[in-house]
Design a protein around this motif. Structure first.
Motif, PDB file in Angstrom:
ATOM      1  N   GLU A 192       0.829  -1.200   0.000  1.00  6.70           N
ATOM      2  CA  GLU A 192       0.000   0.000   0.000  1.00  6.70           C
ATOM      3  C   GLU A 192       0.867   1.256   0.000  1.00  6.70           C
ATOM      4  O   GLU A 192       1.923   1.298   0.621  1.00  6.70           O
ATOM      5  CB  GLU A 192      -0.914   0.008   1.223  1.00  6.70           C
ATOM      6  CG  GLU A 192      -1.993  -1.055   1.195  1.00  6.70           C
ATOM      7  CD  GLU A 192      -2.950  -0.914   2.360  1.00  6.70           C
ATOM      8  OE1 GLU A 192      -2.649  -0.130   3.289  1.00  6.70           O
ATOM      9  OE2 GLU A 192      -4.002  -1.582   2.352  1.00  6.70           O
ATOM     10  N   LYS A 227      -3.668   5.589  -5.083  1.00  7.73           N
ATOM     11  CA  LYS A 227      -3.741   4.594  -6.152  1.00  7.73           C
ATOM     12  C   LYS A 227      -2.519   4.686  -7.059  1.00  7.73           C
ATOM     13  O   LYS A 227      -1.920   3.683  -7.438  1.00  7.73           O
ATOM     14  CB  LYS A 227      -5.012   4.816  -6.995  1.00  7.73           C
ATOM     15  CG  LYS A 227      -6.302   4.521  -6.275  1.00  7.73           C
ATOM     16  CD  LYS A 227      -7.484   5.008  -7.088  1.00  7.73           C
ATOM     17  CE  LYS A 227      -8.094   3.912  -7.903  1.00  7.73           C
ATOM     18  NZ  LYS A 227      -9.368   4.357  -8.554  1.00  7.73           N
ATOM     19  N   ARG A 228      -2.170   5.933  -7.410  1.00  4.67           N
ATOM     20  CA  ARG A 228      -1.001   6.136  -8.274  1.00  4.67           C
ATOM     21  C   ARG A 228      -0.596   7.601  -8.248  1.00  4.67           C
ATOM     22  O   ARG A 228      -1.383   8.480  -7.880  1.00  4.67           O
ATOM     23  CB  ARG A 228      -1.314   5.722  -9.714  1.00  4.67           C
ATOM     24  CG  ARG A 228      -2.491   6.466 -10.327  1.00  4.67           C
ATOM     25  CD  ARG A 228      -2.694   6.080 -11.771  1.00  4.67           C
ATOM     26  NE  ARG A 228      -3.895   6.706 -12.321  1.00  4.67           N
ATOM     27  CZ  ARG A 228      -4.047   7.001 -13.601  1.00  4.67           C
ATOM     28  NH1 ARG A 228      -3.084   6.733 -14.470  1.00  4.67           N
ATOM     29  NH2 ARG A 228      -5.185   7.558 -14.027  1.00  4.67           N
ATOM     30  N   THR A 229       0.649   7.861  -8.633  1.00  5.37           N
ATOM     31  CA  THR A 229       1.154   9.215  -8.789  1.00  5.37           C
ATOM     32  C   THR A 229       1.059   9.598 -10.262  1.00  5.37           C
ATOM     33  O   THR A 229       1.588   8.901 -11.126  1.00  5.37           O
ATOM     34  CB  THR A 229       2.612   9.325  -8.315  1.00  5.37           C
ATOM     35  OG1 THR A 229       2.683   8.992  -6.926  1.00  5.37           O
ATOM     36  CG2 THR A 229       3.152  10.731  -8.507  1.00  5.37           C
ATOM     37  N   LEU A 230       0.373  10.695 -10.538  1.00  2.00           N
ATOM     38  CA  LEU A 230       0.199  11.144 -11.918  1.00  2.00           C
ATOM     39  C   LEU A 230       1.351  12.017 -12.386  1.00  2.00           C
ATOM     40  O   LEU A 230       1.728  11.979 -13.557  1.00  2.00           O
ATOM     41  CB  LEU A 230      -1.121  11.907 -12.044  1.00  2.00           C
ATOM     42  CG  LEU A 230      -2.378  11.102 -11.703  1.00  2.00           C
ATOM     43  CD1 LEU A 230      -3.604  12.006 -11.645  1.00  2.00           C
ATOM     44  CD2 LEU A 230      -2.589   9.992 -12.717  1.00  2.00           C
ATOM     45  N   ILE A 285      -1.555  13.396  -7.325  1.00  2.00           N
ATOM     46  CA  ILE A 285      -1.770  11.985  -7.026  1.00  2.00           C
ATOM     47  C   ILE A 285      -3.242  11.639  -7.230  1.00  2.00           C
ATOM     48  O   ILE A 285      -4.103  12.517  -7.210  1.00  2.00           O
ATOM     49  CB  ILE A 285      -1.343  11.630  -5.585  1.00  2.00           C
ATOM     50  CG1 ILE A 285      -2.155  12.437  -4.558  1.00  2.00           C
ATOM     51  CG2 ILE A 285       0.149  11.843  -5.395  1.00  2.00           C
ATOM     52  CD1 ILE A 285      -1.853  12.068  -3.113  1.00  2.00           C
ATOM     53  N   GLU A 286      -3.492  10.369  -7.431  1.00  2.00           N
ATOM     54  CA  GLU A 286      -4.860   9.879  -7.487  1.00  2.00           C
ATOM     55  C   GLU A 286      -5.109   9.043  -6.246  1.00  2.00           C
ATOM     56  O   GLU A 286      -4.458   8.013  -6.045  1.00  2.00           O
ATOM     57  CB  GLU A 286      -5.094   9.054  -8.750  1.00  2.00           C
ATOM     58  CG  GLU A 286      -6.544   8.660  -8.933  1.00  2.00           C
ATOM     59  CD  GLU A 286      -6.828   8.037 -10.288  1.00  2.00           C
ATOM     60  OE1 GLU A 286      -7.937   7.502 -10.454  1.00  2.00           O
ATOM     61  OE2 GLU A 286      -5.947   8.084 -11.169  1.00  2.00           O
ATOM     62  N   SER A 287      -6.012   9.507  -5.403  1.00  2.00           N
ATOM     63  CA  SER A 287      -6.265   8.834  -4.128  1.00  2.00           C
ATOM     64  C   SER A 287      -7.446   7.880  -4.262  1.00  2.00           C
ATOM     65  O   SER A 287      -8.260   7.977  -5.177  1.00  2.00           O
ATOM     66  CB  SER A 287      -6.558   9.864  -3.032  1.00  2.00           C
ATOM     67  OG  SER A 287      -7.812  10.484  -3.242  1.00  2.00           O
ATOM     68  N   GLU A 288      -7.530   6.976  -3.316  1.00  2.00           N
ATOM     69  CA  GLU A 288      -8.615   5.990  -3.325  1.00  2.00           C
ATOM     70  C   GLU A 288      -9.964   6.633  -3.060  1.00  2.00           C
ATOM     71  O   GLU A 288     -10.969   6.270  -3.665  1.00  2.00           O
ATOM     72  CB  GLU A 288      -8.346   4.913  -2.261  1.00  2.00           C
ATOM     73  CG  GLU A 288      -7.201   3.975  -2.578  1.00  2.00           C
ATOM     74  CD  GLU A 288      -7.598   2.860  -3.540  1.00  2.00           C
ATOM     75  OE1 GLU A 288      -8.787   2.814  -3.912  1.00  2.00           O
ATOM     76  OE2 GLU A 288      -6.738   2.060  -3.917  1.00  2.00           O
ATOM     77  N   ARG A 339      -8.487  12.783  -7.567  1.00  2.00           N
ATOM     78  CA  ARG A 339      -7.192  13.411  -7.847  1.00  2.00           C
ATOM     79  C   ARG A 339      -6.927  14.557  -6.878  1.00  2.00           C
ATOM     80  O   ARG A 339      -7.839  15.300  -6.500  1.00  2.00           O
ATOM     81  CB  ARG A 339      -7.146  13.889  -9.293  1.00  2.00           C
ATOM     82  CG  ARG A 339      -7.173  12.715 -10.279  1.00  2.00           C
ATOM     83  CD  ARG A 339      -7.026  13.160 -11.714  1.00  2.00           C
ATOM     84  NE  ARG A 339      -6.923  11.989 -12.590  1.00  2.00           N
ATOM     85  CZ  ARG A 339      -6.674  12.049 -13.886  1.00  2.00           C
ATOM     86  NH1 ARG A 339      -6.502  13.235 -14.473  1.00  2.00           N
ATOM     87  NH2 ARG A 339      -6.593  10.944 -14.603  1.00  2.00           N
TER      88      ARG A 339
END
Length: 277
Positions: A2, A20-23, A36-39, A43
């Motif tokens: 995580e 979830k991921r770093t944009l 970042i894109e959070s759960e 964004r």
């Protein structure tokens, strides 16, 4: 494994979001910038490790920093935003038909570019024909424009890095001169749980300059302390004297005419912070 983003304050508290991921991640000319894109919150724009806005709850901050002053002013036509490169304040100002011109003075063009690319649901208003985008020092811009704006919105980051100068008495005096005779300034003035001493200091500054000074509040889930303050300085109009029956209906998720009035009712501890100033 995580991945979590954690925002730290005062070396003793933190607020975390599951990622979830770093944009994007980069060092701009002025600051560290991450998208970042959070759960849970979608964004998220982060500057120097501090969360600035999220897709899920941005409407609270942007509606309150915009609609309270614009519905307090009798006829706002020219509006200046200092900071606010994500475009959220612009998006809300465009809901006011009286507004003819919006100047966005943002020092870091990479904030604007990243917001346009990764946060289109917040930044889409930046392409409107009413918007003048000025990439540069907002303090310098204010100093060079006298008696020009009806409303100035200081949509700044925390008082660190490039935003330090936006929390000074000299700046607020310059804004006074930048405003027209019935002008209004609103600044975001942080959380009383984290920055109580700063709020007291800023209130003293405002009271030296503006004949009408009114703090107001809202609750923002992703900001530290959750309870958030704005401070309004007005040359003529009292925001608590607004006839809420005359506020036109616009599309909002948080702001209402009733909330316009009630946002000026402060908890006792916060009222003490302002009244001690």
């Amino acid at each position: 494994m995580e991945l979590w983003f954690t925002e730290h304050h005062n070396d003793c508290i933190g607020y975390s979001l599951k990622v979830k991921r770093t944009l994007n991640s980069e060092e701009t000319k002025y600051q560290k910038l991450d998208v970042i894109e959070s759960e849970f919150y979608g964004r998220v724009l982060v500057l120097d490790g501090i969360l600035q806005t999220t897709e899920k709850d941005e409407f609270v901050y942007h509606e309150m920093i915009v609609h309270v002053p614009l519905f307090t002013h009798k006829n706002p036509k020219n509006v200046l935003i200092v900071g606010g490169g994500d475009g959220g304040a612009v998006k809300e100002i465009l809901k006011h038909d009286t507004v003819e011109r919006i100047v966005l003075a943002e020092i870091d063009e990479r904030v604007v570019e990243n917001s346009k690319k990764y946060l289109p649901s917040i930044s889409y208003g930046l392409n409107d024909k009413k918007v003048e985008l000025m990439i540069g020092d907002g303090i310098k811009y204010v100093n060079e424009h006298k008696n020009e704006f009806d409303v100035v919105i200081v949509d700044s980051t925390d008082p660190i890095g490039p935003a330090v100068g936006l929390f000074t008495e000299d700046f607020y005096r310059s804004v006074y001169d930048c405003l027209r005779d019935d002008g209004i300034i609103v600044a975001q003035t942080e959380s009383p749980f984290i920055y109580g001493n700063l709020i007291n200091k800023l209130s003293k500054m405002f009271k030296k300059i503006y004949p009408i000074v009114k703090p107001y509040i809202c609750t923002i889930p992703t900001y530290p302390g959750h309870l958030w303050t704005f401070t309004m300085g007005s040359k003529k109009y009292d925001p608590e004297a607004v006839d809420v029956n005359n506020i036109p209906e616009i599309e909002t998720k948080y702001y209402t005419p009733e909330l316009h009035k009630s946002s000026f009712v402060l908890p006792k501890f916060l009222k003490d912070i302002f009244e001690e100033a």
